[in-house]
Write a protein that holds these residues in place. Structure first.
Motif, PDB file in Angstrom:
ATOM      1  N   TYR A   1       0.815  -1.219   0.000  1.00 30.92           N
ATOM      2  CA  TYR A   1       0.000   0.000   0.000  1.00 30.92           C
ATOM      3  C   TYR A   1       0.852   1.276   0.000  1.00 30.92           C
ATOM      4  O   TYR A   1       0.414   2.323  -0.462  1.00 30.92           O
ATOM      5  CB  TYR A   1      -0.915  -0.021   1.226  1.00 30.92           C
ATOM      6  N   ASP A   2       2.081   1.179   0.534  1.00 30.52           N
ATOM      7  CA  ASP A   2       2.882   2.398   0.681  1.00 30.52           C
ATOM      8  C   ASP A   2       4.180   2.382  -0.124  1.00 30.52           C
ATOM      9  O   ASP A   2       5.072   3.193   0.105  1.00 30.52           O
ATOM     10  CB  ASP A   2       3.195   2.661   2.160  1.00 30.52           C
ATOM     11  N   LYS A   3       4.298   1.480  -1.087  1.00 30.90           N
ATOM     12  CA  LYS A   3       5.501   1.444  -1.911  1.00 30.90           C
ATOM     13  C   LYS A   3       5.363   2.352  -3.132  1.00 30.90           C
ATOM     14  O   LYS A   3       4.255   2.646  -3.583  1.00 30.90           O
ATOM     15  CB  LYS A   3       5.787   0.007  -2.359  1.00 30.90           C
TER      16      LYS A   3
ATOM     17  N   ARG B   1       1.989   6.324  -4.635  1.00 32.37           N
ATOM     18  CA  ARG B   1       1.775   5.221  -3.702  1.00 32.37           C
ATOM     19  C   ARG B   1       0.274   4.956  -3.652  1.00 32.37           C
ATOM     20  O   ARG B   1      -0.531   5.885  -3.720  1.00 32.37           O
ATOM     21  CB  ARG B   1       2.291   5.569  -2.296  1.00 32.37           C
ATOM     22  N   TRP B   2      -0.098   3.685  -3.503  1.00 35.59           N
ATOM     23  CA  TRP B   2      -1.526   3.356  -3.461  1.00 35.59           C
ATOM     24  C   TRP B   2      -2.219   4.048  -2.288  1.00 35.59           C
ATOM     25  O   TRP B   2      -3.394   4.387  -2.367  1.00 35.59           O
ATOM     26  CB  TRP B   2      -1.734   1.850  -3.377  1.00 35.59           C
ATOM     27  N   ASN B   3      -1.485   4.256  -1.174  1.00 36.66           N
ATOM     28  CA  ASN B   3      -2.153   4.854  -0.009  1.00 36.66           C
ATOM     29  C   ASN B   3      -2.620   6.281  -0.281  1.00 36.66           C
ATOM     30  O   ASN B   3      -3.498   6.796   0.412  1.00 36.66           O
ATOM     31  CB  ASN B   3      -1.262   4.796   1.243  1.00 36.66           C
ATOM     32  N   GLU B   4      -2.055   6.923  -1.305  1.00 37.82           N
ATOM     33  CA  GLU B   4      -2.522   8.250  -1.706  1.00 37.82           C
ATOM     34  C   GLU B   4      -3.494   8.173  -2.882  1.00 37.82           C
ATOM     35  O   GLU B   4      -4.458   8.941  -2.972  1.00 37.82           O
ATOM     36  CB  GLU B   4      -1.334   9.132  -2.086  1.00 37.82           C
TER      37      GLU B   4
ATOM     38  N   SER C   1      -9.678   0.132   5.860  1.00 39.69           N
ATOM     39  CA  SER C   1      -8.308  -0.368   5.972  1.00 39.69           C
ATOM     40  C   SER C   1      -8.049  -1.463   4.942  1.00 39.69           C
ATOM     41  O   SER C   1      -8.940  -2.258   4.618  1.00 39.69           O
ATOM     42  CB  SER C   1      -8.061  -0.929   7.372  1.00 39.69           C
TER      43      SER C   1
ATOM     44  N   ASP D   1       5.086  -5.612  -2.820  1.00 39.88           N
ATOM     45  CA  ASP D   1       5.418  -4.961  -1.548  1.00 39.88           C
ATOM     46  C   ASP D   1       6.857  -4.448  -1.595  1.00 39.88           C
ATOM     47  O   ASP D   1       7.591  -4.494  -0.618  1.00 39.88           O
ATOM     48  CB  ASP D   1       5.190  -5.900  -0.365  1.00 39.88           C
TER      49      ASP D   1
ATOM     50  N   ASP E   1       9.340  -1.366  -4.116  1.00 38.33           N
ATOM     51  CA  ASP E   1       9.265  -0.286  -5.108  1.00 38.33           C
ATOM     52  C   ASP E   1       9.310  -0.857  -6.519  1.00 38.33           C
ATOM     53  O   ASP E   1      10.032  -1.826  -6.800  1.00 38.33           O
ATOM     54  CB  ASP E   1      10.425   0.694  -4.918  1.00 38.33           C
TER      55      ASP E   1
END
Length: 352
Positions: free
Chosen positions: A209-211, A248-251, A266, A313, A315
């Protein structure tokens, strides 16, 4: 650029890459286009579609041996197989059958363009060196992209034509029935989540999610592919082609959720290929309920590919500066790309 007649042979013309390439060549206005695919297509204007089984040498001979006017071959065909090793024979074989049928008869052949990807750098195997560069060392086989490029390099020795290898990231565009269309995965997943009254959960691996990663817009890719095939500076070179930004997917995920008017919950790791396997009846109900185009569920669901992309998971990006140094300066905002493609799906009644 040559001023003489230009005839493009687009191999894999019905995929997301091939369709956008055919469209771009058509818009340029100075190309004749021959599209090859298993199921063919409707010919119109400068575009002629030819159905052919590229794994069948005899069918290739019957359908392709008369293509004597071809000046540029754009190879973007692909066949899926369950393992990396099993991918090699069909994907190398199709390229060989095309080249060894067309090259001897197309006396004016100028260039062969090969579509590759970041598998050349081992990106599919696990964490790899980022940003990946065209000069990076090869990795342990099997890898059909590498075998295809080596075949072209050897075939080109002493020939008058040149080659280029185009290496996009995940390609996103408007196309159906394609096994590697992430935009369609997101579109169908979002639509089904909304129909079930669920929030939009990121389904990937913990850590994905954050890569950092990047995408390649199919329209941008088409422009870059034709540029590399027609600019003499690009002869016998490989180029990474990407949108030019990272995310990043989280954004990105909340912005995609907003398109569907959904809340974000979540992340919850799950295999889309498993949890979406029973959703065909629901999809058929949605077609009736919202007046969608009656596309079969299998044509709007590339769940296994979605699982593959959402499993990264680590970069996933490459250095695109070589193309810029050689003269290609187009770029695409990835957020705008996703929202535009999803809007196209909605406008064309693919999703509600």
């Amino acid at each position: 650029m040559s001023s003489k007649k230009k005839v493009a042979l687009v191999v894999g013309a019905q995929g997301v890459i091939g369709r956008n390439l055919v469209n771009h060549l058509t818009e340029l206005g100075d190309w004749e286009i021959i599209g090859l695919s298993r199921r063919g297509g409707e010919s119109s204007g400068p575009v002629r579609h030819v159905p052919v089984d590229l794994l069948d040498v005899d069918d290739c001979g019957a359908k392709l041996a008369a293509l004597t006017d071809v000046t540029h071959i754009f190879y973007a065909a692909y066949q899926e197989r369950p393992t990396w090793a099993e991918l090699v024979p069909p994907n190398l074989g199709m390229l060989v059958n095309v080249i060894e049928t067309v090259e001897p008869v197309a006396k004016g052949l100028e260039h062969i363009s090969l579509m590759q990807g970041y598998k050349v750098y081992g990106a599919h195997l696990g964490p790899f060196k980022t940003p990946a560069r065209e000069s990076d060392p090869k990795h342990m086989p099997p890898e059909f992209n590498v075998d295809q490029e080596e075949y072209l390099e050897n075939r080109q020795k002493g020939a008058s034509w040149t080659w280029s290898a185009i290496r996009p990231s995940v390609v996103c565009g408007f196309a159906l029935g394609n096994p590697m269309n992430l935009a369609m995965v997101i579109g169908a997943y979002g639509a089904i989540s909304k129909e079930l009254g669920l929030p939009l959960r990121f389904p990937g691996k913990p850590g994905a999610y954050d890569k950092l990663l990047e995408m390649t817009d199919a329209g941008l890719l088409a422009k870059a592919t034709v540029w590399a095939a027609t600019d003499p500076r690009c002869a016998n070179q490989a180029f990474n082609i990407n949108n030019g930004d990272l995310f990043r997917w989280n954004e990105m995920w909340p912005k995609i959720a907003k398109f569907f008017d959904l809340e974000v919950a979540s992340p919850l790791p799950m295999s889309l290929d498993v949890v979406m396997a029973d959703k065909e009846p629901l999809w058929n109900e949605m077609i009736e309920k919202y007046g969608l185009e009656p596309h079969p569920y299998k044509d709007v669901s590339s769940w296994a590919f979605g699982d593959f992309v959402f499993s990264w998971d680590y970069d996933m990006f490459a250095d695109g500066s070589k193309a810029r140094r050689f003269g290609f300066h187009e770029y695409v905002d990835t957020e705008e790309m996703f929202l535009k493609i999803l809007a196209d799906f909605r406008r064309n009644r693919i999703i509600p």
